[in-house]
Design an enzyme around this catalytic site. Sequence first.
Site, PDB file in Angstrom:
ATOM      1  N   ASP A 216      28.572  25.503  98.444  1.00  0.00           N
ATOM      2  CA  ASP A 216      27.944  24.215  98.182  1.00  0.00           C
ATOM      3  C   ASP A 216      26.977  24.362  97.006  1.00  0.00           C
ATOM      4  O   ASP A 216      26.944  25.383  96.328  1.00  0.00           O
ATOM      5  CB  ASP A 216      27.236  23.695  99.434  1.00  0.00           C
TER       6      ASP A 216
ATOM      7  N   HIS B 236      36.161  29.012 100.413  1.00  0.00           N
ATOM      8  CA  HIS B 236      35.581  27.661 100.422  1.00  0.00           C
ATOM      9  C   HIS B 236      34.520  27.547  99.332  1.00  0.00           C
ATOM     10  O   HIS B 236      33.486  28.216  99.372  1.00  0.00           O
ATOM     11  CB  HIS B 236      34.961  27.398 101.794  1.00  0.00           C
TER      12      HIS B 236
ATOM     13  N   ASP C  18      42.824  32.207 105.145  1.00  0.00           N
ATOM     14  CA  ASP C  18      42.484  32.120 103.734  1.00  0.00           C
ATOM     15  C   ASP C  18      42.832  30.737 103.204  1.00  0.00           C
ATOM     16  O   ASP C  18      43.864  30.532 102.562  1.00  0.00           O
ATOM     17  CB  ASP C  18      43.233  33.209 102.943  1.00  0.00           C
TER      18      ASP C  18
ATOM     19  N   GLU D 145      34.169  31.178 103.589  1.00  0.00           N
ATOM     20  CA  GLU D 145      33.252  30.790 102.529  1.00  0.00           C
ATOM     21  C   GLU D 145      32.890  32.011 101.694  1.00  0.00           C
ATOM     22  O   GLU D 145      33.128  33.159 102.069  1.00  0.00           O
ATOM     23  CB  GLU D 145      31.981  30.159 103.110  1.00  0.00           C
TER      24      GLU D 145
END
Length: 746
Positions: free
Chosen positions: A342, A669, A717, A726
């Site tokens: 993020d 991610h 994955d 992540e």
Amino acid sequence: MKRRRTALLSLATLLGAALTALPVQNAGADEVEQVRNGGFDTTADPWWTSNVTAGLTGGQLCADVPGGTANRWDSAVGQNDITLVKGTTYRFSFRASGAPGGHAVRAIVGLSVSPYDTWQEASPVLDPAGDSYSYTFTSPVDSTQGQVAFQVGGSADPWRFCLDDVSLLGGVPPQVYEPDTGPRVRVNQVAYLPAGPKNATLVTDAVAKLPWQLKNSAGATVAHGWSVPRGLDASSGQNVHTIDFGAYRKRGTGFTLVADGETSRPFDIGAAAYEQLRLDAVKYYYTQRSGIAIRDDLRPGYGRAAGHVGVAPNQGDTSVPCRPGECGYRLDVGGGWYDAGDHGKYVVNGGIAAWELLSTYERSLVARTGHPAKLGDGTLALPESGNHVPDVLDEARWELEFLLKMQVPDGQPLAGMAHHKIHDAQWTGLPLLPSDDPQQRELHPPSTAATLNLAATAAQAARLYRPYDKAFAAKALSAARTAWAAALAHPALYADAADGTGGGAYDDDDVTDEFYWAAAELYLTTGEKRFADHVLSSPAHTADVFGPNGFDWSRTAAAGRLDLALVPNKLPGRDEVRRSVVRGADKYLAALASQPYGMPYAPDGNRYDWGSSHQVLNNAVVLATAYDVTGASKYRDAAVQSMDYILGRNALNISYVTGYGEANAQHQHSRWYAHQLDPKLPSPPAGTLAGGPNSSIQDPYAQSKLQGCVGQFCYIDDIQSWSTNETAINWNAALTRMASFVADQG
């Protein structure tokens, strides 16, 4: 434990009005169709469109997509009010074309309202002739607010998207997820050291020992022996044997191991790969930088505009307010590293990550096998390279400067404390470049844990940067002292566990370990008695801080203990500190010996934790430190062997490091390493560590695939699996530390 959420930007406010729904299509007795009018025979109702010009053409819905949009969701077609039943398996299928070819559609089934979870997602690249696509998933929720959407924005040029035969059929037989684990001989797919341990795991039903052969790149047998049956492995649920071929010490490339009719994936014997991984693991941080444009000449394929510098659509990090009503000032908190997949920046995770990078360098100064020049000036291709400062210190400083900015200014309530984190007011969707993030950024309240992270890392920085920049070293030490005093004055300000909107909570209501760590670093830098007294009186000083899950952002006492053992100092009773590290290493040595896959990680109840890959590595750091303080080869060998699990000797037969090993994690991610969702974006850079198996499988995608998984098999994955796959700055810090150690042993 932090919780992240793969989110969709809401399209509800962008949509045209949907018309009356048509009757549900006919389906099998046990199957229910959730999409209305997926065939587009006579009307487009109740489909909505956003920023496209759409109409029916030849029994399909075609949309002219404008060029020049920034994000996938800037143009879309979809249908809301989809009903999903928890535990029911659905087949999501459609036919689509794109002209000209080469454009991708982001096809999703998700929640149409906050928090916009995604339950199924795919991004096929379309061609003008069209093709049919089908995906099966199991809903993790009950919802009447589902959404089927096709996001088609983000292209510089206009194109035409056509859609037909859209179906979301519930009640279909569940599609059993069976990972491709490749050959049953599991090896470190990267490299074994010539003078190091060489072990493999064979998955087999055989009870008796089996012959094995080591073959060179020409296929000639260069060593042979017999496997050792180990029985049922609890971490994987497999019957396994182990193979030890450590007696073979010749260097080479393209070796394979053959046993029970199976041939392993290839591997090398040599240290060159670890020398490269030492660099790549740190190079990862440059492309995680916030507040600076990433130069494509330094990272080909990864160049991008600066993120969060106040250029539209960014709100920017150079003047960030607190959440409404929580403070009356703004701070310039630009810079630093994006924490994970993020755009948030968190002091507690940034602190432990910066510490481990700094400790990688500090170990090179004080350990018998350390080589400071290996991460010296010019080694990492950074903008700062050539400034006569070790590149690893230049990279760590980018984060340290941010941490210092998070300190509450003089004259304000809680002056000297550190804000816990800064991130978006709401969760953003994937993919999303940092420069395209439109959300308001917010400071979250100060915490004692964040303040002590600042004190610890700034104190450590003061001693390491002194030879290169005395002014910065003095600034860091002053900030560390201020933070220490503020934490003593406010010893119980804890982050809110419910503060997980727009970013991870990173909550921690026991800061005994952070006080110990900060005191240790301040003592090592200053030698002052008051810090030594706090270290010696802390309950963490005599506690067993080397548990099964190792150390992490929420368990930091080990960081202080390891540095007290390794960095020269005159702490009373230091010999006992060193002995405690050796005792911790002995526990991890025993865990490694008990695990047929050879890792120093045996969590209670076989419950793999979030980020288990880096926990394996941090336990190996304890082993490596025991070697550094004793010189005993058993600790060196165990630390080196721990890398085997990370690089492919595991139940899934996958290297958890991007770009390393024939089968490696490539879809971590991330909002900008998002090639899986947008072909124009890159995959994670070489040297990126995936989080790894996580028994709690918190994200909807993992829940739809991995229910009932055993230990090592709780991983997938896929970019949608934020709880198992992540990327994170503290995880790569552990990889940096261990890659550097192993390279030093080569």
